[in-house]
Write a protein that holds these residues in place. Structure first.
Motif, PDB file in Angstrom:
ATOM      1  N   GLU A 100      18.374   3.943   1.662  1.00  0.00           N
ATOM      2  CA  GLU A 100      19.118   4.605   0.596  1.00  0.00           C
ATOM      3  C   GLU A 100      18.490   4.321  -0.770  1.00  0.00           C
ATOM      4  O   GLU A 100      18.400   5.199  -1.634  1.00  0.00           O
ATOM      5  N   PHE A 101      18.030   3.090  -0.994  1.00  0.00           N
ATOM      6  CA  PHE A 101      17.457   2.695  -2.277  1.00  0.00           C
ATOM      7  C   PHE A 101      16.237   3.529  -2.633  1.00  0.00           C
ATOM      8  O   PHE A 101      16.046   3.963  -3.768  1.00  0.00           O
ATOM      9  N   LEU A 148      14.415  -9.604  -1.641  1.00  0.00           N
ATOM     10  CA  LEU A 148      15.368  -8.532  -1.358  1.00  0.00           C
ATOM     11  C   LEU A 148      16.776  -9.000  -1.687  1.00  0.00           C
ATOM     12  O   LEU A 148      17.168 -10.116  -1.338  1.00  0.00           O
ATOM     13  N   LEU A 149      17.500  -8.147  -2.345  1.00  0.00           N
ATOM     14  CA  LEU A 149      18.893  -8.456  -2.646  1.00  0.00           C
ATOM     15  C   LEU A 149      19.740  -8.255  -1.405  1.00  0.00           C
ATOM     16  O   LEU A 149      19.448  -7.410  -0.561  1.00  0.00           O
TER      17      LEU A 149
END
Length: 211
Positions: free
Chosen positions: A18-19, A10-11
């Motif tokens: 939201e993504f 995960l970034l």
């Protein structure tokens, strides 16, 4: 996409809702269901002993059956029937008495308790019991000689205070408590046998089932 092994990470600062265009989760609060008991039956057994009597002592064993009804939030009215038998020995080297007596009464009480299904709770009760007492047997020895004596009988008013707790067991409650009471003899005749011999102040313990 598809079957097989994969690696991911995960970034930082990425909001997954939201993504992926997802709605926020709804948090569901677990709320306990309160189920107050409106009315119930109760059966107790009890044991008590007198205090402040130096010339002897007695042991009292009894049972009572009660009906409980909630009259206001945490306030219950209790009414029922009780029966008890006492075994006593009193006197000195010169005069000695063995006596078996009974008491039958109608206990009335107000009880403060938050009585709910499947929940433990503490209670406090105050009440009064109109009762009738009588002698089952009596054995009096005076100067090593047995004497025939008449038994006593009469009426009592018995104020009583109880404290204790309720423990849920399956769909019922076990009731455990201690109590104190005072026998007011309303039929003293020539002497008050409770003040003179048996004792007026009693302390005891009880255990019962509420169903």
């Amino acid at each position: 996409k598809g079957e097989g092994d994969f690696k991911y990470r995960l970034l930082k600062d990425v909001d997954l809702y939201e993504f992926f265009g997802l709605k926020r989760d709804t948090v569901v609060m677990s709320v306990e269901q309160h189920e107050p008991i409106k009315s119930a039956g109760q059966v107790d057994v009890f044991y008590s002993v007198p205090r402040f009597i130096t010339s002897g002592g007695s042991n009292t064993f009894g049972v009572d059956g009660m009906w409980k009804h909630r009259i206001f939030k945490s306030l219950y009215f209790n009414v029922g029937l009780s029966f008890a038998v006492s075994y006593g020995e009193y006197g000195s080297d010169r005069i000695f008495r063995k006596e078996t007596m009974y008491e039958a009464g109608i206990p009335l009480a107000l009880e403060v308790v938050k009585l709910e299904k499947k929940k433990s709770s503490m209670f406090f009760a105050i009440g009064i019991t109109p009762a009738y007492y009588g002698t089952l047997s009596t054995d009096v020895t005076v100067d090593n000689e047995k004497r025939d004596v008449d038994g006593r009988s009469g009426y009592l008013l018995v104020p009583r205070i109880d404290i204790g707790g309720y423990i849920p067991v399956n769909n019922h409650h076990i009731r455990v408590g201690i109590f104190g009471k005072y026998n007011v003899n309303c039929s003293t005749e020539d002497i008050d046998i409770f003040k003179e011999r048996i004792g007026s102040t009693f302390f005891g313990a009880s255990i019962g089932l509420v169903f």
